[in-house]
Design a protein around this motif. Structure first.
Motif, PDB file in Angstrom:
ATOM      1  N   ASP A  43     -19.520  54.997 -17.983  1.00 30.38           N
ATOM      2  CA  ASP A  43     -20.951  55.287 -17.822  1.00 30.38           C
ATOM      3  C   ASP A  43     -21.255  56.582 -18.568  1.00 30.38           C
ATOM      4  O   ASP A  43     -20.340  57.323 -18.960  1.00 30.38           O
ATOM      5  N   ARG A  45     -22.379  59.445 -17.849  1.00 27.92           N
ATOM      6  CA  ARG A  45     -21.925  60.733 -17.315  1.00 27.92           C
ATOM      7  C   ARG A  45     -20.414  60.913 -17.532  1.00 27.92           C
ATOM      8  O   ARG A  45     -19.961  61.937 -18.032  1.00 27.92           O
ATOM      9  N   GLU A  74     -25.124  52.459  -9.257  1.00 26.66           N
ATOM     10  CA  GLU A  74     -24.914  51.096  -8.760  1.00 26.66           C
ATOM     11  C   GLU A  74     -25.748  50.053  -9.518  1.00 26.66           C
ATOM     12  O   GLU A  74     -25.331  48.902  -9.643  1.00 26.66           O
ATOM     13  N   LYS A  77     -24.176  47.693 -11.922  1.00 30.65           N
ATOM     14  CA  LYS A  77     -23.306  46.576 -11.502  1.00 30.65           C
ATOM     15  C   LYS A  77     -24.161  45.317 -11.436  1.00 30.65           C
ATOM     16  O   LYS A  77     -24.439  44.777 -10.372  1.00 30.65           O
ATOM     17  N   GLY A 105     -15.977  55.460 -12.251  1.00 31.86           N
ATOM     18  CA  GLY A 105     -15.851  55.231 -10.810  1.00 31.86           C
ATOM     19  C   GLY A 105     -15.780  53.740 -10.490  1.00 31.86           C
ATOM     20  O   GLY A 105     -15.553  52.903 -11.371  1.00 31.86           O
ATOM     21  N   GLY A 106     -16.021  53.440  -9.223  1.00 37.54           N
ATOM     22  CA  GLY A 106     -15.923  52.059  -8.758  1.00 37.54           C
ATOM     23  C   GLY A 106     -16.904  51.113  -9.432  1.00 37.54           C
ATOM     24  O   GLY A 106     -16.605  49.927  -9.630  1.00 37.54           O
ATOM     25  N   VAL A 107     -18.055  51.629  -9.817  1.00 35.16           N
ATOM     26  CA  VAL A 107     -19.049  50.788 -10.481  1.00 35.16           C
ATOM     27  C   VAL A 107     -18.490  50.261 -11.803  1.00 35.16           C
ATOM     28  O   VAL A 107     -18.557  49.067 -12.111  1.00 35.16           O
ATOM     29  N   ASP A 110     -15.486  47.797 -11.256  1.00 34.17           N
ATOM     30  CA  ASP A 110     -15.929  46.471 -10.786  1.00 34.17           C
ATOM     31  C   ASP A 110     -16.607  45.690 -11.913  1.00 34.17           C
ATOM     32  O   ASP A 110     -16.360  44.497 -12.101  1.00 34.17           O
ATOM     33  N   THR A 130     -11.976  57.482 -12.057  1.00 28.48           N
ATOM     34  CA  THR A 130     -12.243  58.930 -12.140  1.00 28.48           C
ATOM     35  C   THR A 130     -12.923  59.509 -10.901  1.00 28.48           C
ATOM     36  O   THR A 130     -13.238  60.697 -10.886  1.00 28.48           O
ATOM     37  N   THR A 131     -13.213  58.686  -9.893  1.00 25.98           N
ATOM     38  CA  THR A 131     -13.710  59.256  -8.630  1.00 25.98           C
ATOM     39  C   THR A 131     -12.617  59.089  -7.574  1.00 25.98           C
ATOM     40  O   THR A 131     -11.754  58.213  -7.701  1.00 25.98           O
ATOM     41  N   LEU A 133     -13.057  57.995  -4.593  1.00 26.01           N
ATOM     42  CA  LEU A 133     -13.260  56.683  -3.953  1.00 26.01           C
ATOM     43  C   LEU A 133     -12.614  55.570  -4.777  1.00 26.01           C
ATOM     44  O   LEU A 133     -11.939  54.692  -4.255  1.00 26.01           O
ATOM     45  N   LYS A 143     -10.329  43.362  -6.575  1.00 35.16           N
ATOM     46  CA  LYS A 143     -11.673  42.792  -6.417  1.00 35.16           C
ATOM     47  C   LYS A 143     -12.551  43.345  -7.534  1.00 35.16           C
ATOM     48  O   LYS A 143     -12.668  44.562  -7.687  1.00 35.16           O
ATOM     49  N   THR A 170      -9.457  64.795 -13.406  1.00 36.36           N
ATOM     50  CA  THR A 170     -10.828  64.275 -13.503  1.00 36.36           C
ATOM     51  C   THR A 170     -11.607  64.513 -12.200  1.00 36.36           C
ATOM     52  O   THR A 170     -12.835  64.553 -12.208  1.00 36.36           O
ATOM     53  N   THR A 173     -14.445  67.556 -11.549  1.00 34.67           N
ATOM     54  CA  THR A 173     -15.873  67.579 -11.888  1.00 34.67           C
ATOM     55  C   THR A 173     -16.734  66.798 -10.895  1.00 34.67           C
ATOM     56  O   THR A 173     -17.928  66.625 -11.110  1.00 34.67           O
ATOM     57  N   GLN A 178     -19.313  63.594  -3.310  1.00 35.02           N
ATOM     58  CA  GLN A 178     -18.501  62.472  -3.798  1.00 35.02           C
ATOM     59  C   GLN A 178     -17.055  62.584  -3.312  1.00 35.02           C
ATOM     60  O   GLN A 178     -16.404  61.581  -3.075  1.00 35.02           O
TER      61      GLN A 178
HETATM   62  N1  LIG Z   1     -13.384  46.655  -5.923  1.00 38.59           N
HETATM   63  C1  LIG Z   1     -13.203  47.191  -4.742  1.00 38.59           C
HETATM   64  O1  LIG Z   1     -12.271  46.837  -4.016  1.00 38.59           O
HETATM   65  C2  LIG Z   1     -14.136  48.257  -4.266  1.00 38.59           C
HETATM   66  C3  LIG Z   1     -13.821  49.016  -3.143  1.00 38.59           C
HETATM   67  C4  LIG Z   1     -14.683  50.060  -2.782  1.00 38.59           C
HETATM   68  C5  LIG Z   1     -15.828  50.287  -3.520  1.00 38.59           C
HETATM   69  N2  LIG Z   1     -16.113  49.508  -4.604  1.00 38.59           N
HETATM   70  C6  LIG Z   1     -17.328  49.736  -5.399  1.00 38.59           C
HETATM   71  O2  LIG Z   1     -17.253  51.029  -5.974  1.00 38.59           O
HETATM   72  C7  LIG Z   1     -18.576  51.509  -6.213  1.00 38.59           C
HETATM   73  C8  LIG Z   1     -18.658  52.941  -5.765  1.00 38.59           C
HETATM   74  O3  LIG Z   1     -17.691  53.701  -6.449  1.00 38.59           O
HETATM   75  P1  LIG Z   1     -17.973  55.186  -6.923  1.00 38.59           P
HETATM   76  O4  LIG Z   1     -18.419  56.003  -5.789  1.00 38.59           O
HETATM   77  O5  LIG Z   1     -16.795  55.620  -7.690  1.00 38.59           O
HETATM   78  O6  LIG Z   1     -19.269  54.985  -7.809  1.00 38.59           O
HETATM   79  P2  LIG Z   1     -19.686  55.260  -9.320  1.00 38.59           P
HETATM   80  O7  LIG Z   1     -18.796  54.558 -10.268  1.00 38.59           O
HETATM   81  O8  LIG Z   1     -21.131  54.956  -9.393  1.00 38.59           O
HETATM   82  O9  LIG Z   1     -19.468  56.810  -9.483  1.00 38.59           O
HETATM   83  C9  LIG Z   1     -20.307  57.689  -8.789  1.00 38.59           C
HETATM   84  C10 LIG Z   1     -20.955  58.715  -9.730  1.00 38.59           C
HETATM   85  O10 LIG Z   1     -19.967  59.640 -10.121  1.00 38.59           O
HETATM   86  C11 LIG Z   1     -19.988  59.859 -11.507  1.00 38.59           C
HETATM   87  N3  LIG Z   1     -18.612  60.187 -11.865  1.00 38.59           N
HETATM   88  C12 LIG Z   1     -17.553  59.353 -11.933  1.00 38.59           C
HETATM   89  N4  LIG Z   1     -16.442  60.035 -12.194  1.00 38.59           N
HETATM   90  C13 LIG Z   1     -16.791  61.327 -12.295  1.00 38.59           C
HETATM   91  C14 LIG Z   1     -16.059  62.527 -12.525  1.00 38.59           C
HETATM   92  N5  LIG Z   1     -14.737  62.517 -12.678  1.00 38.59           N
HETATM   93  N6  LIG Z   1     -16.747  63.682 -12.556  1.00 38.59           N
HETATM   94  C15 LIG Z   1     -18.078  63.695 -12.353  1.00 38.59           C
HETATM   95  N7  LIG Z   1     -18.819  62.612 -12.117  1.00 38.59           N
HETATM   96  C16 LIG Z   1     -18.177  61.430 -12.087  1.00 38.59           C
HETATM   97  C17 LIG Z   1     -20.532  58.594 -12.086  1.00 38.59           C
HETATM   98  O11 LIG Z   1     -21.159  58.820 -13.320  1.00 38.59           O
HETATM   99  C18 LIG Z   1     -21.532  58.161 -11.016  1.00 38.59           C
HETATM  100  O12 LIG Z   1     -22.763  58.778 -11.239  1.00 38.59           O
HETATM  101  C19 LIG Z   1     -19.513  50.583  -5.467  1.00 38.59           C
HETATM  102  O13 LIG Z   1     -20.157  49.732  -6.382  1.00 38.59           O
HETATM  103  C20 LIG Z   1     -18.577  49.759  -4.575  1.00 38.59           C
HETATM  104  O14 LIG Z   1     -19.054  48.461  -4.311  1.00 38.59           O
HETATM  105  C21 LIG Z   1     -15.292  48.514  -4.990  1.00 38.59           C
END
Ligand SMILES: NC(=O)c1ccc[n+]([C@@H]2O[C@H](COP(=O)([O-])OP(=O)(O)OC[C@H]3O[C@@H](n4cnc5c(N)ncnc54)[C@H](O)[C@@H]3O)[C@@H](O)[C@H]2O)c1
Ligand SMILES: [Zn+2]
Length: 362
Positions: A43, A45, A74, A77, A105-107, A110, A130-131, A133, A143, A170, A173, A178
């Motif tokens: 993405d 960012r 989100e 996605k 991140g997860g977005v 996925d 990189t997150t 989560l 998944k 990573t 940041t 988060q």
């Molecule tokens: N596949 C699975 O098993 C599973 C499990 C849990 C969640 N998910 C999915 O994951 C998504 C949520 O994940 P998320 O919270 O990582 O969301 P995301 O990917 O939207 O990341 C959150 C935000 O953090 C920013 N970001 C990412 N890495 C960064 C970094 N290192 N430094 C600064 N900013 C950063 C992104 O630009 C974004 O704005 C949801 O869509 C959820 O459904 C999937």
């Protein structure tokens, strides 16, 4: 660096590298991707922070790297983005020896994973979460998918990456909110299967919140191992075993839905859901008050909510029952019996749920 192997049988087992260095990414990909083209999906960012470096590390290993960046959040996605990515794959003439690499991140994991799983019926897929989560949750288990206007994650498949590559630098940041989001899922892993992890979080809370490198490596490793173990037992969520990962998610999802995903992040809603599940379990006589207090206290010191803003109860019940209908089963709860031990039940009286919801309201 620590390597955790996810064992899903021949061809589909893969390593999770925890504490790896992005600078070595190219070499690791090279050993697994026979083609020379890579579509790097990220993405805007994340790309602005790490994209150019990752691109150059891949190019140093003779890959021809193309970039596809989607807006953060989100809303990316979506089938709209899937179609755009398919068009890119076709334009670049990617074949099955080539690869898609997800950086984000997860977005991103996925979305890119879903495209990788369906383009040409599946091309090589590499995951660089990189997150926090994404590292402890979204990147393990295979998944992949996207949302529909009718609901989240309604389209998807199971598709395993060739590896998951985590550079803990990573995480520096990320916004504190988060980080807390990832910590909520780590607490979940502790409560469902790992008392030692839970105690470690309690004892090292300061270093946990700051994601001190050594501490981060430990809690991420333990979380990945727990999720891996559950997924290995029930990869496609067919045996009910994978459902333990939904601890805190029954009420958590309902709160998210009832508040239209505005008030709380997913991790915050799950925190509230874990408090609710623990209290339900206490009311039904399965867990002691002391243990419930410990769970609540840990969430609180992390900075996660343990009391909910006023929530529209009718809406919350609508979401709860809509989810139930989608699953065509009972209203399932994962309840803790101890720290590190949970069980699944569909027999929680509505009256008890209502009582607990009232108790956790501010
Ligand atoms: N596949 C699975 O098993 C599973 C499990 C849990 C969640 N998910 C999915 O994951 C998504 C949520 O994940 P998320 O919270 O990582 O969301 P995301 O990917 O939207 O990341 C959150 C935000 O953090 C920013 N970001 C990412 N890495 C960064 C970094 N290192 N430094 C600064 N900013 C950063 C992104 O630009 C974004 O704005 C949801 O869509 C959820 O459904 C999937
Ligand atoms: Zn979750």
């Amino acid at each position: 660096m620590i390597t955790v192997k996810i064992n899903l049988g021949k061809e589909r087992s893969y390593p999770v590298y925890i504490g790896a260095d992005l600078a070595n990414l190219g070499r690791t990909v090279k050993s697994l991707a026979p083609g020379d083209k890579i579509l790097l999906v990220s993405d805007e960012r994340v790309y602005s922070l790490y994209g150019e470096a990752v691109k150059s590390f891949l190019e140093k290993n003779d890959f021809d790297v193309s970039i596809a960046c989607v807006p953060p959040g989100e809303t990316s996605k979506s089938l709209f983005q899937v179609e755009k990515l398919y068009a890119r794959c076709a334009e670049l003439k990617l074949d099955r020896s080539d690869a898609i690499l997800a950086l984000g991140g997860g977005v991103i994991g996925d979305l890119a994973g879903f495209v990788a799983s369906t383009y040409l019926r599946g091309i090589n897929f590499f995951l660089v979460p990189t997150t926090l989560l994404a590292q402890v949750d979204a990147s393990v288990g295979g998944k992949v998918g996207v949302d529909l206007p009718a609901g989240k994650n309604l389209i998807g498949s199971f598709y395993q990456p060739k590896f998951v590559y985590m550079d803990l630098k990573t995480l520096e940041t990320l916004e504190p909110r988060q980080v807390r989001e990832g910590l909520a899922e780590i607490v979940k892993h502790g409560v469902i299967k790992d008392e030692e992890l839970f105690c470690f979080l309690e004892k090292n809370i300061g270093r946990v919140k700051n994601l001190d490198r050594k501490v981060a490596q430990f809690i991420i490793e333990r979380s990945v191992r727990i999720k891996a173990r559950v997924v290995e037992e029930d990869e496609r969520e067919e045996k009910g075993r994978r459902q333990v990962l939904n601890f805190g998610h029954t009420i958590g999802h309902a709160i998210e839905g009832a508040m239209e995903y505005k008030e709380y992040t997913h991790g915050e809603a799950v925190s509230l859901g874990m408090v609710a599940a623990a209290k339900i379990s206490e009311k039904l006589g399965f867990i002691s008050e002391d243990l419930v207090k410990r769970i609540i206290e840990l969430l609180k010191v992390i900075g996660l909510p343990v009391k909910v803003e006023e929530v529209d109860e009718d809406k919350l019940w609508d979401v709860l029952y809509r989810d139930k209908k989608i699953r065509a089963g009972g209203l399932n709860f994962v309840l803790p019996r101890d720290i590190g031990d949970v069980f699944l039940t569909s027999e929680v009286p509505t009256k008890v749920i209502k009582e607990v919801l009232r108790e956790i309201e501010k």
